[in-house]
Design a protein around this motif. Structure first.
Motif, short mmCIF file in Angstrom:
data_model
loop_
_atom_site.label_atom_id
_atom_site.label_comp_id
_atom_site.label_asym_id
_atom_site.label_seq_id
_atom_site.Cartn_x
_atom_site.Cartn_y
_atom_site.Cartn_z
N ASP A 111 116.64 -8.75 97.54
CA ASP A 111 115.43 -8.52 98.47
C ASP A 111 114.79 -7.21 98.38
OD1 ASP A 111 117.23 -7.24 99.54
OD2 ASP A 111 117.21 -8.17 101.61
N LYS A 112 114.03 -6.94 99.45
CA LYS A 112 113.24 -5.67 99.25
C LYS A 112 114.42 -4.28 99.50
CE LYS A 112 108.50 -6.00 100.24
NZ LYS A 112 107.75 -6.67 101.56
N SER A 116 114.89 -1.46 96.82
CA SER A 116 114.78 0.24 96.93
C SER A 116 116.21 0.58 97.01
CB SER A 116 113.92 0.08 98.28
OG SER A 116 114.67 -0.44 99.43
N LEU A 117 117.05 0.18 97.38
CA LEU A 117 118.55 0.56 97.15
C LEU A 117 118.74 1.04 95.77
CD1 LEU A 117 121.53 0.81 99.05
CD2 LEU A 117 121.80 -0.57 96.98
N ALA A 118 118.42 0.20 95.01
CA ALA A 118 118.61 0.38 93.41
C ALA A 118 117.89 1.35 92.98
CB ALA A 118 118.57 -0.93 92.96
N LEU A 135 124.58 3.32 90.82
CA LEU A 135 124.20 1.89 91.55
C LEU A 135 125.60 1.46 92.34
CD1 LEU A 135 122.11 0.01 88.95
CD2 LEU A 135 121.39 0.86 91.12
N CYS A 136 126.90 1.56 91.54
CA CYS A 136 127.96 1.18 92.03
C CYS A 136 128.35 2.18 93.32
CB CYS A 136 129.30 1.49 91.16
SG CYS A 136 130.79 0.82 91.71
N ALA A 137 128.25 3.37 93.27
CA ALA A 137 128.25 4.24 94.56
C ALA A 137 127.58 3.71 95.54
CB ALA A 137 128.31 5.73 93.99
N ALA A 138 126.55 3.58 95.37
CA ALA A 138 125.32 3.23 96.39
C ALA A 138 125.72 1.93 96.87
CB ALA A 138 123.91 3.21 96.02
#
Lengths: 272, 470
Positions: A111-112, A116-118, A135-138
């Protein structure tokens, strides 16, 4: 390391069913990080189907049992010699091209918020490997490990909005994030051994994600534990999401409520 | 107005294959024609051949209109089509065997990787699994249009489960009953060998684990499916069982059919159920139409599924553009039948061209079928074009465009006599140990004057199709 598995899954039906068909992805395939020393899958009732290795390189075997049947138990016992390859799936034979793992499935549709996290996680980051680590850390930061708040059908987007979940949710969210960045990603199911110290997020029947890194190939990322799979991990098989990578998929013929009882013990012992 | 090629009349002159049909129509009084037409309709009703159309509402049991005026090909015309169709069926199967194995054609850069790997019809579950004889599409329906005496184009390929072959057989049967004289005056190649050829084809792809005479079944979604009549019709003519998902089960390494005399092993399943529904364990878990565990039996060599799951990746309209390339790559030959020039709207410059020329083009959805979701520019109002433009711009990769072909016409019975109407052709090519093609196919005709849409869902009818013996 030698990782030893004892895993029993019992399906109970409140009324006898006419029959059960299961598809098992319960036998680890060999790659440079794991060599199977002994492995046995037993089912309490019924007949095994033909075994084969699928396009993802996983061993698959079905199992069918006639009713009336009130319960059926699948028992896995085995020992695997493992090596730490920092998550790199080296020496694994498979046929499906990485690009096929860019497709979305219902639980991994971003989703959005996920997109945006990515996007924010990889701002200014060059190279697939570094991007995958970010990405894994986020995802690890955005979703706290907490059993009991999510369920089998929770999607990646739902888990992110809850901010908590279990390894399945971490894997789905990481897959969604990676795919939104055009990095092929897939779901891996397997086992995670412990030496008895009882690390917080260790789930013995475990799941994580693999991300395709050009130049390296598939690399595992376990956002639930904030690491890459090492010698404590046994890899059983992969898929597009938890359902398609599920170690046991089954269907019972009949009108009955199913309940599940799982016992699993995975011990990782350093070789002398 | 473009000049359409009339397959019967070349100016005032009758083309040779239709020579005997001129006298036939001219000598037929109007009353006799109405009588015969009523008789034909009664026969179709009696045998129960109907075709329900998805998403249209209305009478699900309505007949597809049958036009008594046959469409005729010479032996020479057919020979070329026969070679072209078989060539195409071979290339499509070679492509499928390749993309589920080493994918040499992608590695060679002859088809863009994303068109294959990101295609919804690419089925990862069958990657690395080689079906018997390497055949994926056992019945290939190739839609052909004609624009001139020597100009035949392939409009699209159908590699999954092309329907309509029962019409080919019934149209012939009914024409022979109505006009036996025509079949004495003209030497027409028979089509009634199709069911046996289909049975032979399916038997030739029995799985490794089958010893002895293979047991073949047809798997249908059931009586509510629009092509159910065809499923039961073919089962009858082939002498095989017609089953639904609930009639089959998986036990051990095989699939079994429940019969009154106990379970009977099934070796080959001609399925008329879509991939997504054939096995709830592997695909859609809620499917009631399939057989749980079927895919594992298939993948371990215990049963053959025709067409093979995943065959659809070859007949997608975006992949269609590359079929001539497949023919060159796998067979080292030049295509005998040409593709229609096609613009891929997913490419920016091609999209621009399409948007600038919408009133003259036909635009189709990449995964669509049955004439739904398409724009026929010349036949649309400015408002329809404007609405379609919005859909196209919002998802260009989902569309392809082609010039509006000047489809050939064939004389067709209309209210006040005979008039030209546009036609296409779908032959059914069988691929097993051998490649076989019954001389003929299903001719669809756009019954509305000037219409180019032959789909039965959009006012199309059918005709008997003749190939003259030499």
């Amino acid at each position: 390391m030698i990782v030893t598995v004892e895993h029993a899954t019992t399906y109970r039906y409140d009324r006898p069913v006419r029959g059960v068909v299961q598809s098992h992805r319960l036998t680890p395939a060999r790659f440079d990080g794991q060599t199977v020393l002994a492995w046995h899958v037993a089912v309490s009732d019924g007949t095994p189907g033909g075994a084969f290795r699928d396009g993802a390189g996983d061993w698959v075997q079905s199992h069918s049992a006639h009713g009336p049947l009130s319960e059926i138990t699948v028992t896995v016992t085995g020992r695997v010699d493992t090596r730490d390859l920092a998550g790199v799936l080296r020496g694994h034979r498979e046929r499906i091209p990485a690009q096929a793992y860019l497709r979305d499935t219902a639980p991994t549709r971003p989703d959005k918020a996920l997109t945006s996290l990515a996007r924010e996680a990889v701002v200014g980051v060059e190279g697939d490997l570094d991007r995958a680590h970010r990405l894994c850390a986020a995802v690890a930061e955005a979703i706290a490990y907490r059993p009991g708040t999510t369920h089998a059908h929770t999607t990646a987007a739902e888990a992110l909005s809850l901010g908590e979940g279990v390894c399945q949710d971490h894997a789905h969210a990481l897959i969604a994030a990676a795919r939104s960045q055009e990095l092929p990603a897939r779901y891996v199911s397997g086992y995670l051994g412990s030496d008895g110290d009882g690390e917080a997020a260790a789930e013995a029947a475990h799941a994580w994600a693999e991300i395709w890194v050009s130049g390296l190939g598939w690399v595992g990322f376990d956002a639930a534990n904030g690491c890459c799979p090492d010698e404590r991990y046994i890899r059983l098989g992969s898929g597009f999401d938890s359902r398609s990578a599920s170690p046991i998929r089954g269907i019972a013929r009949g009108e009955a409520e199913e309940s599940l009882d799982v016992s699993v013990s995975v011990r990782a012992v350093q070789q002398q | 107005m473009p000049v359409h090629f009339n397959e019967m009349y070349d100016g005032g002159y009758v083309r040779p294959p239709y020579a005997r049909l001129g006298d036939w129509t001219e000598s037929m009084p109007a009353e006799l024609r109405h009588l015969k037409q009523a008789e034909a309709e009664a026969l179709f009703r009696r045998i129960g051949i109907t075709f329900a159309v998805y998403g249209e509402g209305g009478d699900p049991d309505r007949l597809i209109p049958f036009d008594m005026f046959p469409r005729v090909f010479t032996q020479a015309e057919w020979r070329r089509m026969d070679r072209g169709i078989k060539q195409r069926a071979r290339a499509l199967n070679a492509f499928l065997a390749d993309v589920y194995d080493r994918a040499e054609i992608v590695k060679a850069g002859r088809i863009p990787a994303h068109l294959v790997w990101r295609n919804e019809a690419y089925e990862p579950a069958v990657a690395g699994i080689r079906p018997p004889r390497g055949v994926y599409s056992h019945i290939v329906g190739i839609d052909i249009v004609r624009t001139g005496p020597e100009d035949f184009y392939v409009l699209e390929d159908n590699c999954r489960t092309p329907s309509g072959v029962s019409y080919m057989l019934e149209n012939r049967e009914i024409m022979m009953r109505l006009f036996p004289g025509l079949f004495r005056e003209n030497r027409i190649e028979p089509v009634d060998g199709y069911p046996e050829a289909l049975r032979r084809t399916l038997a030739s792809v029995a799985p490794q684990k089958c010893d002895g005479e293979p047991e073949i079944v047809i798997l249908t979604p059931g009586p509510l499916n629009s092509a159910y009549y065809e499923h039961s019709f073919l089962a009858d003519l082939m002498g095989v069982e017609l089953v639904e998902g609930q009639d089959l089960f998986v036990e051990g390494e095989h699939v079994w059919a429940r019969t009154t005399r106990g379970p009977r092993r099934v070796d080959v399943i001609y399925r008329r159920v879509d991939d997504a529904f054939i096995d709830p364990l592997c695909f859609r878990p809620e499917s009631m139409l399939g057989v749980a565990g079927l895919m594992d039996v298939y993948r371990s060599g215990g049963v053959t599924i025709a067409s093979a799951p995943g065959a659809g990746v070859a007949d997608d309209k975006a992949v269609y553009v590359f079929v001539p390339e497949m023919i060159r790559f796998y067979l080292g030959e030049e295509p005998i039948l040409q593709n229609v020039p096609t613009w891929q709207c997913g490419k920016r410059d091609e999209l621009k061209y399409v948007l600038d020329h919408l009133p003259e083009l036909v635009v189709k959805e990449v995964h669509g079928s049955g004439g739904y979701g398409m724009l026929v520019g010349p036949a649309s109002t400015a408002e329809q074009i404007a609405r379609f433009r919005e859909r196209l711009v919002s998802d260009p990769g989902n569309y392809i465009a082609q010039p509006t072909l000047s489809l050939s016409t064939c004389p067709t019975f209309v209210e006040d006599g005979v008039a030209p109407r546009h036609v296409d052709l779908r032959p059914y090519c069988l691929v097993g140990e051998r490649i076989e093609l019954v001389p003929g196919g299903l001719t669809r005709v756009a019954l509305t004057e000037g219409s180019l849409v032959v789909n039965s869902s959009q006012g199309g009818g059918v005709k008997d199709t003749w190939v003259l013996a030499e």
